[in-house]
Motif scaffolding. Structure first.
Motif, PDB file in Angstrom:
ATOM      1  N   PRO A  67      -0.216  -3.847   5.081  1.00 32.90           N
ATOM      2  CA  PRO A  67      -0.891  -3.038   6.229  1.00 32.90           C
ATOM      3  C   PRO A  67      -2.307  -3.207   6.615  1.00 32.90           C
ATOM      4  CG  PRO A  67       0.463  -1.549   4.616  1.00 32.90           C
ATOM      5  CD  PRO A  67       0.047  -2.869   3.895  1.00 32.90           C
ATOM      6  N   GLY A  68      -2.463  -3.384   7.723  1.00 32.39           N
ATOM      7  CA  GLY A  68      -3.723  -3.805   8.277  1.00 32.39           C
ATOM      8  C   GLY A  68      -4.066  -5.109   8.073  1.00 32.39           C
ATOM      9  N   GLY A 110      -6.810  -3.422  -0.778  1.00 36.70           N
ATOM     10  CA  GLY A 110      -6.801  -4.249   0.545  1.00 36.70           C
ATOM     11  C   GLY A 110      -7.644  -3.604   1.684  1.00 36.70           C
ATOM     12  N   ARG A 111      -8.303  -2.625   1.384  1.00 33.43           N
ATOM     13  CA  ARG A 111      -9.246  -1.736   2.351  1.00 33.43           C
ATOM     14  C   ARG A 111     -10.564  -1.535   1.644  1.00 33.43           C
ATOM     15  NH1 ARG A 111      -7.250   3.895   4.580  1.00 33.43           N
ATOM     16  NH2 ARG A 111      -6.180   2.363   6.105  1.00 33.43           N
ATOM     17  N   ALA A 117      -9.782  13.367   4.600  1.00 33.88           N
ATOM     18  CA  ALA A 117     -10.547  13.383   3.610  1.00 33.88           C
ATOM     19  C   ALA A 117     -10.395  12.481   2.376  1.00 33.88           C
ATOM     20  CB  ALA A 117     -10.647  14.938   3.034  1.00 33.88           C
ATOM     21  N   THR A 118      -9.304  11.871   2.260  1.00 35.87           N
ATOM     22  CA  THR A 118      -8.994  11.086   1.452  1.00 35.87           C
ATOM     23  C   THR A 118      -8.500   9.522   1.893  1.00 35.87           C
ATOM     24  OG1 THR A 118      -6.746  11.679   1.205  1.00 35.87           O
ATOM     25  CG2 THR A 118      -8.326  12.648  -0.312  1.00 35.87           C
ATOM     26  N   SER A 119      -8.666   8.288   1.253  1.00 37.27           N
ATOM     27  CA  SER A 119      -8.344   7.258   1.510  1.00 37.27           C
ATOM     28  C   SER A 119      -7.800   6.440   0.196  1.00 37.27           C
ATOM     29  CB  SER A 119      -9.425   6.372   2.299  1.00 37.27           C
ATOM     30  OG  SER A 119      -8.726   5.018   2.568  1.00 37.27           O
ATOM     31  N   LEU A 120      -6.450   6.566  -0.059  1.00 35.66           N
ATOM     32  CA  LEU A 120      -5.962   5.895  -1.168  1.00 35.66           C
ATOM     33  C   LEU A 120      -5.508   4.482  -1.073  1.00 35.66           C
ATOM     34  CD1 LEU A 120      -3.824   9.085  -2.276  1.00 35.66           C
ATOM     35  CD2 LEU A 120      -6.302   8.561  -2.964  1.00 35.66           C
ATOM     36  N   HIS A 121      -5.206   4.087  -0.137  1.00 34.14           N
ATOM     37  CA  HIS A 121      -4.666   2.897   0.091  1.00 34.14           C
ATOM     38  C   HIS A 121      -4.584   2.187   1.468  1.00 34.14           C
ATOM     39  CE1 HIS A 121      -2.541  -0.675  -1.561  1.00 34.14           C
ATOM     40  NE2 HIS A 121      -2.334   0.093  -2.773  1.00 34.14           N
ATOM     41  N   ALA A 122      -4.623   1.221   1.784  1.00 32.51           N
ATOM     42  CA  ALA A 122      -4.306   0.703   3.061  1.00 32.51           C
ATOM     43  C   ALA A 122      -3.109   0.982   3.749  1.00 32.51           C
ATOM     44  CB  ALA A 122      -4.314  -0.887   3.268  1.00 32.51           C
ATOM     45  N   GLY A 123      -2.958   1.611   4.919  1.00 38.39           N
ATOM     46  CA  GLY A 123      -1.698   2.213   5.553  1.00 38.39           C
ATOM     47  C   GLY A 123      -1.548   3.388   5.167  1.00 38.39           C
TER      48      GLY A 123
END
Length: 285
Positions: A21-22, A121-122, A146-152
């Motif tokens: 992703p991305g 990967g982010r 409010a969260t970012s756990l993984h690309a995609g």
């Protein structure tokens, strides 16, 4: 092993062009293998210009192999893995920046975390420091989640782009001066392609120093003596009228949201929120 969000299977490190992703790189993306190669590829992206130039820059940055020690370390981590992530693929490559071309705010950090961005990967994703940062960006209206756990995972930044001084995870989070300088053209080209930047928020003293060097290279006037880093420190870096076409930039310092800083109370949520609120105001958002 399967990606934790998409279920697709990937090798570790992830080969470009396999659907991560991305990931904007593929087997046609130019690979820089020396400092001169980094400068050449970054300059080519600037000549392309606009969104296409930024996309080309992001793709090329994620396949860079110019620093042998960093290449070896990021790939070793991707193979050995932390036990808690043993069933996940690791991206195991350099990271691109994240955020729109017309961003008015740029957040600058040190480098990806070995078990964070090197895995996901982010940039600024996948560890406790990233949790703090994304939550604060969301509270400030600069991120959709409010969260970012993984690309995609759907996270998007608003009016903001995040980048870093060094694109690969370094051993002990300490890149060498030579590695920092080899990587510098990626960020210089990135900001050169972004015409609307008005505020640069630096996470820690390393980001502060890298931002000063980068903005000087872009034609901004750095005061003498050099502005000193501190939490909520500010420095206005104007552009001489001869260099009109780029706005003046306000440099803002912020303690890094590392566990050492957040666990000890050296950095609190209100302190982080205040810096991002100031960034919004200075960027006229």
């Amino acid at each position: 092993m399967p990606h934790p969000l998409t279920g697709e299977r990937f090798a570790s490190p992830v080969p470009p062009g396999t659907g991560w992703p991305g990931d904007q790189a593929d087997d046609t993306t130019p690979v820089a293998t020396t400092a001169a190669g980094v400068r050449r590829v970054a300059a080519a992206a600037v000549r392309t210009g606009g969104a296409d130039g930024l996309a080309a820059l992001d793709a090329a940055a994620t396949v860079c192999r110019a620093c042998p020690r960093l290449v070896a370390w990021r790939e070793e981590v991707a193979v050995t893995k932390r036990a808690s992530y043993a069933d996940e693929p690791y991206f195991g490559r350099p990271l691109a920046g994240m955020g729109p071309l017309d961003a008015r705010i740029v957040v600058v950090g040190l480098a990806p975390a070995a078990q964070g961005g090197n895995r996901t990967g982010r940039i600024f994703t996948g560890d406790r420091s990233a949790d703090w940062l994304h939550a604060a960006l969301h509270r400030a209206g600069l991120a959709t989640q409010a969260t970012s756990l993984h690309a995609g995972d759907g996270q998007q930044l608003l009016h903001t782009r995040m980048t870093m001084g060094v694109r690969c995870a370094p051993p002990a989070n300490k890149p060498t001066p030579a590695e920092r300088d080899t990587c510098a053209p990626w960020m210089t080209a990135e900001l050169r392609l972004m015409p609307d930047v008005r505020v640069v928020v630096t996470l820690g003293s390393f980001g502060w120093d890298v931002a000063l060097r980068t903005l000087r290279d872009l034609g901004h006037v750095v005061p003498t003596p050099k502005p000193r880093f501190g939490h909520a420190a500010e420095a206005l870096l104007p552009v001489p009228r001869a260099g009109a076409g780029r706005p003046d930039v306000l440099l803002l310092g912020c303690f890094h949201p590392s566990q050492q800083n957040t666990f000890t109370g050296r950095l609190t949520e209100p302190m982080l929120d205040a810096v991002l609120t100031r960034a919004r105001e200075a960027a006229d958002l």
